[in-house]
Design a protein around this motif. Structure first.
Motif, PDB file in Angstrom:
ATOM      1  N   CYS A 112      -1.317 -48.216  16.909  1.00  0.00           N
ATOM      2  CA  CYS A 112      -2.150 -47.768  15.802  1.00  0.00           C
ATOM      3  C   CYS A 112      -2.370 -48.954  14.883  1.00  0.00           C
ATOM      4  N   ASN A 148       4.964 -43.575  13.735  1.00  0.00           N
ATOM      5  CA  ASN A 148       4.871 -43.132  12.344  1.00  0.00           C
ATOM      6  C   ASN A 148       3.600 -42.322  12.098  1.00  0.00           C
ATOM      7  N   ALA A 149       2.479 -42.772  12.662  1.00  0.00           N
ATOM      8  CA  ALA A 149       1.221 -42.038  12.510  1.00  0.00           C
ATOM      9  C   ALA A 149       1.309 -40.666  13.169  1.00  0.00           C
ATOM     10  N   GLN A 156       4.059 -38.823  13.611  1.00  0.00           N
ATOM     11  CA  GLN A 156       4.884 -37.961  12.753  1.00  0.00           C
ATOM     12  C   GLN A 156       4.101 -37.480  11.538  1.00  0.00           C
ATOM     13  N   GLN A 157       3.328 -38.385  10.951  1.00  0.00           N
ATOM     14  CA  GLN A 157       2.543 -38.017   9.769  1.00  0.00           C
ATOM     15  C   GLN A 157       1.476 -36.987  10.128  1.00  0.00           C
ATOM     16  N   GLU A 158       0.767 -37.191  11.238  1.00  0.00           N
ATOM     17  CA  GLU A 158      -0.280 -36.248  11.633  1.00  0.00           C
ATOM     18  C   GLU A 158       0.300 -34.888  12.000  1.00  0.00           C
ATOM     19  N   GLY A 167       3.077 -33.731  10.847  1.00  0.00           N
ATOM     20  CA  GLY A 167       3.791 -33.195   9.703  1.00  0.00           C
ATOM     21  C   GLY A 167       5.257 -32.935   9.992  1.00  0.00           C
ATOM     22  N   THR A 216       9.227 -34.840  11.347  1.00  0.00           N
ATOM     23  CA  THR A 216      10.000 -36.051  11.576  1.00  0.00           C
ATOM     24  C   THR A 216      10.564 -35.973  12.984  1.00  0.00           C
ATOM     25  N   TRP A 217      11.240 -37.018  13.373  1.00  0.00           N
ATOM     26  CA  TRP A 217      11.844 -37.112  14.697  1.00  0.00           C
ATOM     27  C   TRP A 217      12.583 -35.818  15.016  1.00  0.00           C
TER      28      TRP A 217
END
Length: 140
Positions: A33, A78-79, A81-83, A85, A87-88
């Protein structure tokens, strides 16, 4: 997330086709990304081409991925996880129908033995393993 689903589907469909043909064909996919510039180049034979450091990162991610796997960069992780909503954890497994596994080797290595460093791909990398692959690894 759409690109990750597409990558996982490519791996799955290629392996299914390969088995039907009696062959062993497995894709290696790399996803990153970041920013790049794209444009049409050439006069007689025009083609669309991407430019930027993202291209070398993608090349290393693909080249050092395991056959039948999708390898993603930290930026992509990271992108994702953000999209999503989340976490791991288990939510990623549920939403993408795959398992996320962080790489632990000291360096990244291509199938030809070339060594690359995590710094070349902007940090740690992760494999997205289709659940069928995870289940096959557990039974063998």
């Amino acid at each position: 997330v759409t690109v990750l689903r597409f990558a996982l589907t490519m791996v799955e469909k290629t392996e299914a086709w390969s088995r039907r043909q009696g062959e062993d064909v497995r894709l290696r996919v790399g996803v990153h990304c970041g920013e790049c510039v794209g444009g049409v180049v050439g006069k007689d034979m025009q083609r669309y081409h991407l430019f930027g450091s993202i291209c070398s990162v993608l090349d290393i991610l693909e080249g050092t991925s395991s056959p039948g796997s999708v390898q993603i960069s930290t930026a992509c992780f990271n992108a994702m996880q953000q999209e999503l909503g989340v976490t791991w954890g288990e939510k990623v497994l549920e939403l993408l129908n795959c398992r996320v596994v962080g790489r632990t080797e000291e360096n990244l290595r291509t199938s030809k033995g070339e060594i690359h460093f995590y710094s070349e791909v902007c940090g740690l990398t992760y494999f997205l393993l289709p659940l069928q692959t995870v289940q096959r690894h557990r039974t063998h």
